[in-house]
Design an enzyme around this catalytic site. Structure first.
Site, short mmCIF file in Angstrom:
data_model
loop_
_atom_site.label_atom_id
_atom_site.label_comp_id
_atom_site.label_asym_id
_atom_site.label_seq_id
_atom_site.Cartn_x
_atom_site.Cartn_y
_atom_site.Cartn_z
N ARG A 16 3.65 -10.61 -42.43
CA ARG A 16 4.78 -9.75 -42.84
C ARG A 16 6.02 -10.61 -43.11
NH1 ARG A 16 9.25 -9.68 -41.37
NH2 ARG A 16 8.77 -9.38 -39.18
N GLY A 22 17.58 -20.27 -46.92
CA GLY A 22 18.22 -21.17 -45.96
C GLY A 22 19.62 -20.76 -45.61
N GLY A 60 23.83 -20.13 -35.80
CA GLY A 60 22.75 -19.15 -35.90
C GLY A 60 23.33 -17.75 -36.05
N GLU A 81 16.70 -12.70 -37.94
CA GLU A 81 17.32 -11.61 -38.73
C GLU A 81 18.35 -10.85 -37.90
OE1 GLU A 81 16.82 -10.86 -41.85
OE2 GLU A 81 15.14 -12.19 -42.27
N HIS A 109 18.84 -9.26 -31.05
CA HIS A 109 19.02 -7.92 -30.46
C HIS A 109 20.50 -7.69 -30.11
CE1 HIS A 109 17.53 -4.37 -28.37
NE2 HIS A 109 18.32 -4.68 -27.35
C1 FAD Z 1 10.36 -18.15 -36.30
C2 FAD Z 1 11.73 -18.06 -36.87
C3 FAD Z 1 11.91 -17.95 -38.25
C4 FAD Z 1 13.19 -17.92 -38.80
N1 FAD Z 1 13.34 -17.86 -40.18
C5 FAD Z 1 14.59 -18.00 -40.73
C6 FAD Z 1 14.75 -18.11 -42.16
O1 FAD Z 1 13.79 -18.00 -42.93
N2 FAD Z 1 15.99 -18.34 -42.65
C7 FAD Z 1 17.10 -18.46 -41.85
O2 FAD Z 1 18.20 -18.67 -42.37
N3 FAD Z 1 16.97 -18.34 -40.48
C8 FAD Z 1 15.75 -18.13 -39.91
N4 FAD Z 1 15.61 -18.05 -38.53
C9 FAD Z 1 16.78 -18.24 -37.68
C10 FAD Z 1 17.26 -16.98 -36.97
O3 FAD Z 1 17.82 -16.09 -37.88
C11 FAD Z 1 18.22 -17.43 -35.86
O4 FAD Z 1 17.42 -18.04 -34.86
C12 FAD Z 1 19.01 -16.28 -35.30
O5 FAD Z 1 19.99 -15.85 -36.20
C13 FAD Z 1 19.71 -16.65 -33.96
O6 FAD Z 1 20.37 -17.86 -34.06
P1 FAD Z 1 20.16 -18.98 -32.93
O7 FAD Z 1 18.70 -19.16 -32.71
O8 FAD Z 1 20.97 -20.16 -33.33
O9 FAD Z 1 20.73 -18.34 -31.59
P2 FAD Z 1 22.25 -18.29 -31.13
O10 FAD Z 1 23.12 -17.73 -32.20
O11 FAD Z 1 22.63 -19.62 -30.57
O12 FAD Z 1 22.17 -17.22 -29.96
C14 FAD Z 1 21.66 -17.54 -28.67
C15 FAD Z 1 21.88 -16.32 -27.77
O13 FAD Z 1 23.28 -16.03 -27.68
C16 FAD Z 1 23.51 -14.68 -28.06
N5 FAD Z 1 24.82 -14.56 -28.72
C17 FAD Z 1 25.31 -15.28 -29.75
N6 FAD Z 1 26.54 -14.87 -30.09
C18 FAD Z 1 26.85 -13.85 -29.23
C19 FAD Z 1 27.97 -12.98 -29.08
N7 FAD Z 1 29.02 -13.07 -29.88
N8 FAD Z 1 27.92 -12.07 -28.10
C20 FAD Z 1 26.85 -11.95 -27.29
N9 FAD Z 1 25.74 -12.72 -27.40
C21 FAD Z 1 25.75 -13.65 -28.36
C22 FAD Z 1 22.39 -14.34 -29.00
O14 FAD Z 1 22.21 -12.94 -29.10
C23 FAD Z 1 21.22 -15.06 -28.33
O15 FAD Z 1 20.73 -14.27 -27.29
C24 FAD Z 1 14.32 -18.00 -37.96
C25 FAD Z 1 14.14 -18.05 -36.55
C26 FAD Z 1 12.87 -18.08 -36.02
C27 FAD Z 1 12.72 -18.14 -34.54
#
Ligand code: FAD
Length: 389
Positions: A95, A135, A142, A368, A371
Protein backbone atom coordinates in the site's frame (compact mmCIF):
# COMPACT_ATOMS: atom_id res chain seq x y z
CA UNK A 1 -6.67 -21.82 3.74
CA UNK A 2 -10.09 -20.26 3.27
CA UNK A 3 -10.09 -17.06 1.19
CA UNK A 4 -10.82 -13.78 2.94
CA UNK A 5 -14.57 -13.08 3.04
CA UNK A 6 -14.43 -9.47 4.20
CA UNK A 7 -15.61 -7.92 7.46
CA UNK A 8 -18.92 -6.07 7.10
CA UNK A 9 -20.96 -6.16 10.30
CA UNK A 10 -23.12 -3.15 9.41
CA UNK A 11 -23.75 -4.00 5.76
CA UNK A 12 -21.56 -1.08 4.78
CA UNK A 13 -21.52 -2.59 1.28
CA UNK A 14 -24.95 -0.98 0.93
CA UNK A 15 -23.16 2.37 0.96
CA UNK A 16 -21.04 1.37 -2.04
CA UNK A 17 -21.94 1.43 -5.72
CA UNK A 18 -21.28 -1.44 -8.13
CA UNK A 19 -18.05 0.00 -9.46
CA UNK A 20 -16.67 0.51 -5.96
CA UNK A 21 -17.47 -3.09 -5.02
CA UNK A 22 -15.93 -4.31 -8.26
CA UNK A 23 -12.69 -2.43 -7.57
CA UNK A 24 -12.61 -3.71 -3.98
CA UNK A 25 -13.20 -7.31 -5.00
CA UNK A 26 -10.70 -7.18 -7.87
CA UNK A 27 -7.95 -5.90 -5.58
CA UNK A 28 -9.02 -8.40 -2.91
CA UNK A 29 -8.43 -11.27 -5.33
CA UNK A 30 -5.14 -9.75 -6.47
CA UNK A 31 -3.98 -9.65 -2.84
CA UNK A 32 -5.01 -13.27 -2.25
CA UNK A 33 -3.46 -14.54 -5.47
CA UNK A 34 -0.29 -12.47 -5.78
CA UNK A 35 0.65 -10.71 -2.54
CA UNK A 36 -0.12 -13.16 0.25
CA UNK A 37 1.78 -16.08 -1.32
CA UNK A 38 5.05 -14.10 -1.46
CA UNK A 39 4.90 -11.43 1.19
CA UNK A 40 6.40 -13.30 4.15
CA UNK A 41 9.40 -14.27 2.04
CA UNK A 42 9.97 -10.64 1.02
CA UNK A 43 9.38 -9.42 4.55
CA UNK A 44 12.03 -11.78 5.86
CA UNK A 45 14.48 -10.89 3.09
CA UNK A 46 13.81 -7.17 3.45
CA UNK A 47 12.88 -6.78 -0.23
CA UNK A 48 9.96 -5.23 -2.09
CA UNK A 49 8.01 -7.67 -4.32
CA UNK A 50 8.90 -5.81 -7.53
CA UNK A 51 7.20 -8.29 -9.92
CA UNK A 52 3.90 -6.96 -8.56
CA UNK A 53 4.48 -3.49 -10.05
CA UNK A 54 3.23 -4.19 -13.62
CA UNK A 55 0.24 -6.09 -12.23
CA UNK A 56 -0.68 -3.19 -9.95
CA UNK A 57 -0.35 -0.83 -12.92
CA UNK A 58 -2.66 -3.06 -14.95
CA UNK A 59 -5.25 -2.79 -12.19
CA UNK A 60 -5.05 1.00 -12.40
CA UNK A 61 -3.66 1.37 -8.89
CA UNK A 62 -1.12 4.10 -9.68
CA UNK A 63 -2.67 7.56 -9.75
CA UNK A 64 -6.02 5.78 -9.56
CA UNK A 65 -8.07 8.97 -9.13
CA UNK A 66 -6.15 10.99 -11.74
CA UNK A 67 -7.55 11.84 -15.21
CA UNK A 68 -7.88 9.17 -17.88
CA UNK A 69 -6.04 11.40 -20.38
CA UNK A 70 -2.82 10.50 -18.56
CA UNK A 71 -3.63 6.79 -18.67
CA UNK A 72 -5.07 6.74 -15.14
CA UNK A 73 -8.18 4.89 -13.97
CA UNK A 74 -10.01 8.07 -12.86
CA UNK A 75 -11.87 6.17 -10.15
CA UNK A 76 -13.63 7.99 -7.34
CA UNK A 77 -12.12 8.40 -3.91
CA UNK A 78 -14.14 5.63 -2.26
CA UNK A 79 -13.07 3.09 -4.89
CA UNK A 80 -9.47 4.25 -4.47
CA UNK A 81 -9.77 3.97 -0.68
CA UNK A 82 -11.15 0.44 -0.93
CA UNK A 83 -8.22 -0.50 -3.17
CA UNK A 84 -5.79 0.85 -0.55
CA UNK A 85 -7.66 -1.07 2.17
CA UNK A 86 -7.22 -4.32 0.29
CA UNK A 87 -3.57 -3.69 -0.59
CA UNK A 88 -2.75 -3.07 3.06
CA UNK A 89 -4.58 -6.24 4.02
CA UNK A 90 -1.76 -7.78 2.02
CA UNK A 91 0.99 -5.66 3.51
CA UNK A 92 1.53 -2.01 4.43
CA UNK A 93 4.61 -1.97 2.19
CA UNK A 94 2.56 -2.64 -0.93
CA UNK A 95 0.00 0.00 0.00
CA UNK A 96 2.86 2.40 0.79
CA UNK A 97 4.32 1.83 -2.67
CA UNK A 98 0.99 2.68 -4.31
CA UNK A 99 0.40 5.65 -1.98
CA UNK A 100 3.79 7.18 -2.69
CA UNK A 101 3.53 6.68 -6.44
CA UNK A 102 -0.02 8.07 -6.54
CA UNK A 103 -0.43 10.67 -3.82
CA UNK A 104 3.12 11.86 -3.31
CA UNK A 105 4.54 11.75 -6.84
CA UNK A 106 1.74 11.78 -9.46
CA UNK A 107 -0.51 14.15 -7.47
CA UNK A 108 2.12 16.92 -7.11
CA UNK A 109 3.13 16.57 -10.77
CA UNK A 110 -0.54 16.83 -11.80
CA UNK A 111 -1.30 19.72 -9.44
CA UNK A 112 1.89 21.78 -9.49
CA UNK A 113 3.72 20.52 -12.58
CA UNK A 114 4.05 22.01 -16.08
CA UNK A 115 2.18 20.53 -19.03
CA UNK A 116 5.45 18.99 -20.27
CA UNK A 117 6.12 17.38 -16.87
CA UNK A 118 2.60 15.96 -16.75
CA UNK A 119 2.71 14.65 -20.30
CA UNK A 120 6.07 12.99 -19.77
CA UNK A 121 5.82 11.58 -16.26
CA UNK A 122 2.17 10.77 -15.54
CA UNK A 123 1.57 8.08 -18.21
CA UNK A 124 4.90 6.41 -17.41
CA UNK A 125 4.22 6.46 -13.66
CA UNK A 126 0.67 5.15 -14.26
CA UNK A 127 2.07 2.24 -16.27
CA UNK A 128 4.62 1.52 -13.55
CA UNK A 129 7.44 1.95 -16.08
CA UNK A 130 8.83 4.70 -13.88
CA UNK A 131 8.87 4.77 -10.10
CA UNK A 132 8.81 7.89 -7.98
CA UNK A 133 9.61 8.93 -4.43
CA UNK A 134 8.83 11.96 -2.26
CA UNK A 135 11.61 13.64 -0.31
CA UNK A 136 10.39 15.88 2.48
CA UNK A 137 11.71 14.50 5.80
CA UNK A 138 15.28 15.34 6.80
CA UNK A 139 17.47 13.88 9.54
CA UNK A 140 16.80 16.89 11.80
CA UNK A 141 13.32 17.84 10.54
CA UNK A 142 10.58 15.23 10.75
CA UNK A 143 7.39 16.55 12.34
CA UNK A 144 8.57 20.09 11.59
CA UNK A 145 9.42 19.94 7.87
CA UNK A 146 9.24 23.73 7.55
CA UNK A 147 12.68 23.86 9.18
CA UNK A 148 14.27 21.92 6.29
CA UNK A 149 17.82 22.80 5.40
CA UNK A 150 17.96 21.35 1.89
CA UNK A 151 18.62 24.34 -0.34
CA UNK A 152 18.30 25.22 -4.04
CA UNK A 153 20.24 28.07 -5.61
CA UNK A 154 19.76 29.50 -9.07
CA UNK A 155 22.49 28.81 -11.64
CA UNK A 156 22.81 29.95 -15.26
CA UNK A 157 20.80 26.95 -16.57
CA UNK A 158 18.67 25.92 -13.63
CA UNK A 159 19.29 25.09 -9.99
CA UNK A 160 21.93 23.61 -7.69
CA UNK A 161 20.65 21.41 -4.84
CA UNK A 162 22.46 20.65 -1.59
CA UNK A 163 21.17 18.78 1.42
CA UNK A 164 19.87 15.40 2.57
CA UNK A 165 16.57 13.63 3.07
CA UNK A 166 15.91 10.58 5.20
CA UNK A 167 13.30 7.83 5.53
CA UNK A 168 12.28 8.12 1.90
CA UNK A 169 10.06 5.28 0.66
CA UNK A 170 11.25 3.90 -2.71
CA UNK A 171 14.21 6.32 -2.77
CA UNK A 172 16.78 3.78 -3.97
CA UNK A 173 14.59 2.36 -6.73
CA UNK A 174 12.98 5.61 -7.89
CA UNK A 175 13.53 7.03 -11.36
CA UNK A 176 12.37 10.43 -10.18
CA UNK A 177 12.38 12.07 -6.77
CA UNK A 178 9.97 14.88 -5.93
CA UNK A 179 12.28 16.84 -3.65
CA UNK A 180 11.24 19.73 -1.45
CA UNK A 181 13.94 22.36 -0.93
CA UNK A 182 14.13 26.04 -0.04
CA UNK A 183 14.84 28.53 -2.79
CA UNK A 184 15.33 32.03 -1.41
CA UNK A 185 13.89 30.77 1.87
CA UNK A 186 10.65 29.45 0.30
CA UNK A 187 9.80 25.76 -0.18
CA UNK A 188 9.65 24.60 -3.81
CA UNK A 189 9.28 21.17 -5.42
CA UNK A 190 11.96 19.86 -7.79
CA UNK A 191 12.08 16.76 -9.95
CA UNK A 192 15.45 15.07 -9.51
CA UNK A 193 16.13 12.21 -11.87
CA UNK A 194 18.03 9.05 -11.00
CA UNK A 195 21.63 9.18 -12.19
CA UNK A 196 21.95 12.97 -11.89
CA UNK A 197 25.55 13.76 -10.88
CA UNK A 198 25.91 14.36 -7.13
CA UNK A 199 22.60 12.64 -6.29
CA UNK A 200 22.69 9.32 -4.42
CA UNK A 201 19.98 7.32 -2.65
CA UNK A 202 21.47 4.64 -0.36
CA UNK A 203 19.01 2.19 1.16
CA UNK A 204 18.46 2.32 4.93
CA UNK A 205 18.88 -1.09 6.51
CA UNK A 206 18.00 -2.58 9.88
CA UNK A 207 14.24 -1.93 9.97
CA UNK A 208 12.05 -4.16 12.13
CA UNK A 209 8.98 -2.64 10.46
CA UNK A 210 7.84 -2.24 6.83
CA UNK A 211 10.57 -4.67 5.92
CA UNK A 212 9.07 -5.32 2.48
CA UNK A 213 9.37 -1.63 1.62
CA UNK A 214 12.49 0.13 0.34
CA UNK A 215 13.42 3.06 2.61
CA UNK A 216 16.29 5.36 1.68
CA UNK A 217 18.35 8.43 2.28
CA UNK A 218 18.57 11.00 -0.50
CA UNK A 219 21.84 12.90 -0.65
CA UNK A 220 22.37 16.00 -2.80
CA UNK A 221 25.91 17.29 -3.29
CA UNK A 222 25.97 20.19 -5.73
CA UNK A 223 23.31 18.51 -7.86
CA UNK A 224 22.67 20.57 -11.00
CA UNK A 225 19.15 20.27 -12.33
CA UNK A 226 17.66 21.92 -15.40
CA UNK A 227 15.35 24.95 -15.03
CA UNK A 228 12.48 22.83 -16.41
CA UNK A 229 12.63 20.50 -13.39
CA UNK A 230 11.11 22.88 -10.85
CA UNK A 231 7.38 22.35 -10.21
CA UNK A 232 6.28 25.74 -11.51
CA UNK A 233 2.72 26.07 -10.20
CA UNK A 234 3.07 27.10 -6.57
CA UNK A 235 5.42 27.38 -3.65
CA UNK A 236 5.43 27.17 0.13
CA UNK A 237 5.06 24.38 2.69
CA UNK A 238 1.38 24.17 1.78
CA UNK A 239 2.39 22.23 -1.39
CA UNK A 240 4.01 19.18 0.26
CA UNK A 241 1.36 19.29 2.98
CA UNK A 242 -1.37 19.06 0.33
CA UNK A 243 0.31 15.92 -1.01
CA UNK A 244 0.45 14.45 2.50
CA UNK A 245 -3.30 14.98 2.85
CA UNK A 246 -3.84 12.85 -0.25
CA UNK A 247 -1.60 10.11 1.09
CA UNK A 248 -3.09 10.21 4.59
CA UNK A 249 -6.51 9.66 3.09
CA UNK A 250 -5.28 6.39 1.56
CA UNK A 251 -3.61 5.41 4.84
CA UNK A 252 -6.85 5.87 6.77
CA UNK A 253 -8.38 3.24 4.49
CA UNK A 254 -5.28 1.07 4.44
CA UNK A 255 -5.25 0.72 8.20
CA UNK A 256 -8.67 -0.92 7.99
CA UNK A 257 -7.10 -3.57 5.77
CA UNK A 258 -4.39 -4.40 8.31
CA UNK A 259 -6.99 -4.46 11.07
CA UNK A 260 -9.29 -6.78 9.09
CA UNK A 261 -6.44 -9.20 8.39
CA UNK A 262 -5.60 -9.37 12.11
CA UNK A 263 -9.22 -9.67 13.23
CA UNK A 264 -9.87 -12.40 10.67
CA UNK A 265 -6.79 -14.35 11.77
CA UNK A 266 -7.72 -14.00 15.46
CA UNK A 267 -11.35 -15.01 14.97
CA UNK A 268 -10.43 -18.07 12.91
CA UNK A 269 -7.74 -19.10 15.37
CA UNK A 270 -9.97 -18.61 18.43
CA UNK A 271 -12.58 -20.95 17.00
CA UNK A 272 -10.18 -23.82 16.45
CA UNK A 273 -7.77 -23.45 19.35
CA UNK A 274 -8.92 -25.57 22.27
CA UNK A 275 -7.77 -24.94 25.84
CA UNK A 276 -9.40 -26.37 28.98
CA UNK A 277 -11.54 -28.53 26.67
CA UNK A 278 -13.22 -25.63 24.87
CA UNK A 279 -12.37 -23.39 21.92
CA UNK A 280 -10.87 -20.19 23.31
CA UNK A 281 -13.56 -18.32 21.30
CA UNK A 282 -15.99 -19.57 23.96
CA UNK A 283 -14.33 -17.59 26.76
CA UNK A 284 -15.70 -14.19 27.66
CA UNK A 285 -12.28 -12.54 27.75
CA UNK A 286 -11.55 -13.63 24.16
CA UNK A 287 -14.98 -12.51 23.01
CA UNK A 288 -14.46 -9.10 24.59
CA UNK A 289 -11.25 -8.72 22.57
CA UNK A 290 -12.90 -9.80 19.33
CA UNK A 291 -15.90 -7.53 19.86
CA UNK A 292 -13.65 -4.56 20.56
CA UNK A 293 -11.80 -5.25 17.29
CA UNK A 294 -14.99 -5.58 15.28
CA UNK A 295 -16.43 -2.37 16.78
CA UNK A 296 -13.38 -0.36 15.79
CA UNK A 297 -13.23 -1.85 12.29
CA UNK A 298 -16.91 -1.07 11.77
CA UNK A 299 -16.55 2.53 12.94
CA UNK A 300 -13.46 3.02 10.78
CA UNK A 301 -15.27 1.69 7.70
CA UNK A 302 -18.21 4.07 8.14
CA UNK A 303 -15.88 6.99 8.82
CA UNK A 304 -13.89 6.31 5.65
CA UNK A 305 -16.88 5.96 3.36
CA UNK A 306 -18.20 9.34 4.51
CA UNK A 307 -14.74 10.91 4.24
CA UNK A 308 -14.46 9.57 0.68
CA UNK A 309 -17.87 11.01 -0.21
CA UNK A 310 -16.78 14.40 1.17
CA UNK A 311 -13.58 14.14 -0.84
CA UNK A 312 -15.51 13.39 -4.01
CA UNK A 313 -17.65 16.47 -3.34
CA UNK A 314 -14.45 18.47 -2.90
CA UNK A 315 -15.33 19.36 0.68
CA UNK A 316 -13.08 17.08 2.76
CA UNK A 317 -10.94 19.22 5.05
CA UNK A 318 -7.36 18.24 5.88
CA UNK A 319 -8.26 18.19 9.56
CA UNK A 320 -10.93 15.55 8.86
CA UNK A 321 -8.32 13.49 7.03
CA UNK A 322 -6.03 13.86 10.05
CA UNK A 323 -8.77 12.61 12.36
CA UNK A 324 -9.35 9.57 10.14
CA UNK A 325 -5.64 8.71 9.78
CA UNK A 326 -5.08 9.19 13.51
CA UNK A 327 -8.09 7.14 14.57
CA UNK A 328 -7.82 4.28 12.12
CA UNK A 329 -4.10 3.65 12.48
CA UNK A 330 -4.25 3.86 16.28
CA UNK A 331 -7.03 1.29 16.43
CA UNK A 332 -5.47 -0.94 13.78
CA UNK A 333 -2.32 -1.12 15.87
CA UNK A 334 -4.34 -1.91 19.01
CA UNK A 335 -6.21 -4.60 17.06
CA UNK A 336 -2.95 -6.14 15.81
CA UNK A 337 -1.59 -6.32 19.35
CA UNK A 338 -4.82 -7.81 20.69
CA UNK A 339 -4.94 -10.34 17.85
CA UNK A 340 -1.38 -11.34 18.70
CA UNK A 341 -2.47 -12.09 22.25
CA UNK A 342 -5.35 -14.30 21.06
CA UNK A 343 -2.93 -16.34 18.98
CA UNK A 344 -0.72 -16.91 22.01
CA UNK A 345 2.77 -18.09 21.10
CA UNK A 346 1.65 -18.77 17.52
CA UNK A 347 1.03 -15.04 17.25
CA UNK A 348 4.74 -14.39 16.87
CA UNK A 349 5.14 -16.80 13.94
CA UNK A 350 5.23 -15.70 10.33
CA UNK A 351 2.73 -18.45 9.54
CA UNK A 352 0.16 -15.81 10.60
CA UNK A 353 0.08 -12.22 9.32
CA UNK A 354 -0.49 -10.63 12.71
CA UNK A 355 3.01 -9.83 13.94
CA UNK A 356 3.98 -8.48 10.51
CA UNK A 357 1.00 -6.12 10.51
CA UNK A 358 1.70 -5.08 14.10
CA UNK A 359 5.30 -4.26 13.22
CA UNK A 360 4.28 -2.43 10.03
CA UNK A 361 1.72 -0.33 11.85
CA UNK A 362 4.46 0.98 14.13
CA UNK A 363 5.75 2.82 11.03
CA UNK A 364 2.32 3.76 9.78
CA UNK A 365 1.47 5.46 13.09
CA UNK A 366 4.65 7.54 12.72
CA UNK A 367 4.84 8.41 9.04
CA UNK A 368 2.64 10.89 7.21
CA UNK A 369 2.33 12.84 10.44
CA UNK A 370 2.71 11.11 13.78
CA UNK A 371 -0.30 10.28 15.93
CA UNK A 372 0.61 13.25 18.12
CA UNK A 373 0.85 15.70 15.21
CA UNK A 374 -2.64 14.71 14.05
CA UNK A 375 -3.88 15.26 17.60
CA UNK A 376 -2.43 18.79 17.41
CA UNK A 377 -3.96 19.42 13.96
CA UNK A 378 -7.45 18.42 15.11
CA UNK A 379 -6.87 20.11 18.49
CA UNK A 380 -6.11 23.41 16.77
CA UNK A 381 -9.11 22.99 14.51
CA UNK A 382 -11.60 22.59 17.34
CA UNK A 383 -10.10 25.06 19.83
CA UNK A 384 -8.50 27.67 17.58
CA UNK A 385 -5.27 27.37 19.58
CA UNK A 386 -2.18 26.04 17.77
CA UNK A 387 -0.19 23.98 20.29
CA UNK A 388 2.79 22.83 18.18
CA UNK A 389 5.43 24.95 19.89
C1 FAD B 1 9.10 3.44 7.05
C2 FAD B 1 9.01 4.93 6.89
C3 FAD B 1 8.80 5.48 5.62
C4 FAD B 1 8.77 6.86 5.45
N1 FAD B 1 8.60 7.39 4.18
C5 FAD B 1 8.75 8.74 3.99
C6 FAD B 1 8.75 9.30 2.65
O1 FAD B 1 8.54 8.58 1.66
N2 FAD B 1 8.97 10.62 2.50
C7 FAD B 1 9.20 11.46 3.56
O2 FAD B 1 9.41 12.66 3.34
N3 FAD B 1 9.19 10.96 4.84
C8 FAD B 1 8.98 9.63 5.07
N4 FAD B 1 9.01 9.11 6.36
C9 FAD B 1 9.31 10.00 7.48
C10 FAD B 1 8.13 10.28 8.40
O3 FAD B 1 7.19 11.09 7.77
C11 FAD B 1 8.70 10.89 9.69
O4 FAD B 1 9.37 9.83 10.38
C12 FAD B 1 7.63 11.51 10.55
O5 FAD B 1 7.16 12.70 10.00
C13 FAD B 1 8.14 11.80 11.99
O6 FAD B 1 9.35 12.45 11.97
P1 FAD B 1 10.56 11.92 12.89
O7 FAD B 1 10.71 10.46 12.69
O8 FAD B 1 11.73 12.79 12.63
O9 FAD B 1 10.05 12.11 14.39
P2 FAD B 1 10.10 13.44 15.26
O10 FAD B 1 9.48 14.58 14.52
O11 FAD B 1 11.47 13.64 15.78
O12 FAD B 1 9.12 13.05 16.45
C14 FAD B 1 9.52 12.20 17.52
C15 FAD B 1 8.39 12.18 18.54
O13 FAD B 1 8.16 13.50 19.04
C16 FAD B 1 6.80 13.84 18.86
N5 FAD B 1 6.67 15.29 18.60
C17 FAD B 1 7.32 16.03 17.68
N6 FAD B 1 6.93 17.31 17.73
C18 FAD B 1 5.99 17.39 18.72
C19 FAD B 1 5.18 18.43 19.26
N7 FAD B 1 5.24 19.66 18.77
N8 FAD B 1 4.35 18.13 20.26
C20 FAD B 1 4.26 16.88 20.75
N9 FAD B 1 4.97 15.83 20.27
C21 FAD B 1 5.82 16.09 19.28
C22 FAD B 1 6.34 13.04 17.68
O14 FAD B 1 4.93 12.90 17.66
C23 FAD B 1 7.06 11.72 17.94
O15 FAD B 1 6.35 10.97 18.87
C24 FAD B 1 8.96 7.72 6.57
C25 FAD B 1 9.12 7.15 7.85
C26 FAD B 1 9.14 5.78 8.01
C27 FAD B 1 9.32 5.23 9.39
Amino acid sequence: MQKFQGVDYFNADQLLNEEEILVRNTVRHFVDDYILPVIEEHYRAGTFPAPLIPKMAELGLFGATLPARYGCAEMNNVAYGLAMQELERGDSAVRSFASVQSALVMYPILTYGSEAQKDFWLPRLARGEKIGCFGLTEPDYGSNPGGMITRAERTKDGYRLNGAKMWITNGTVADVAVVWAKLDGIVHGFLVEKGTKGFSAPEMKGKHSLRASVTSELVFEDVLIPADNILPNGSGLRLPLSCLSQARYGIAWGAIGSAMACYDAALTYAQSRVQFARPIAGYQLTQAKLVEMLSEITKAQLLCVQLGRLKDQGSARFQQISLAKRNNVFHALAIAREARSILGANGILDEYPVMRHAANLESVITYEGTHEMHTLIVGEDITGHPAYT
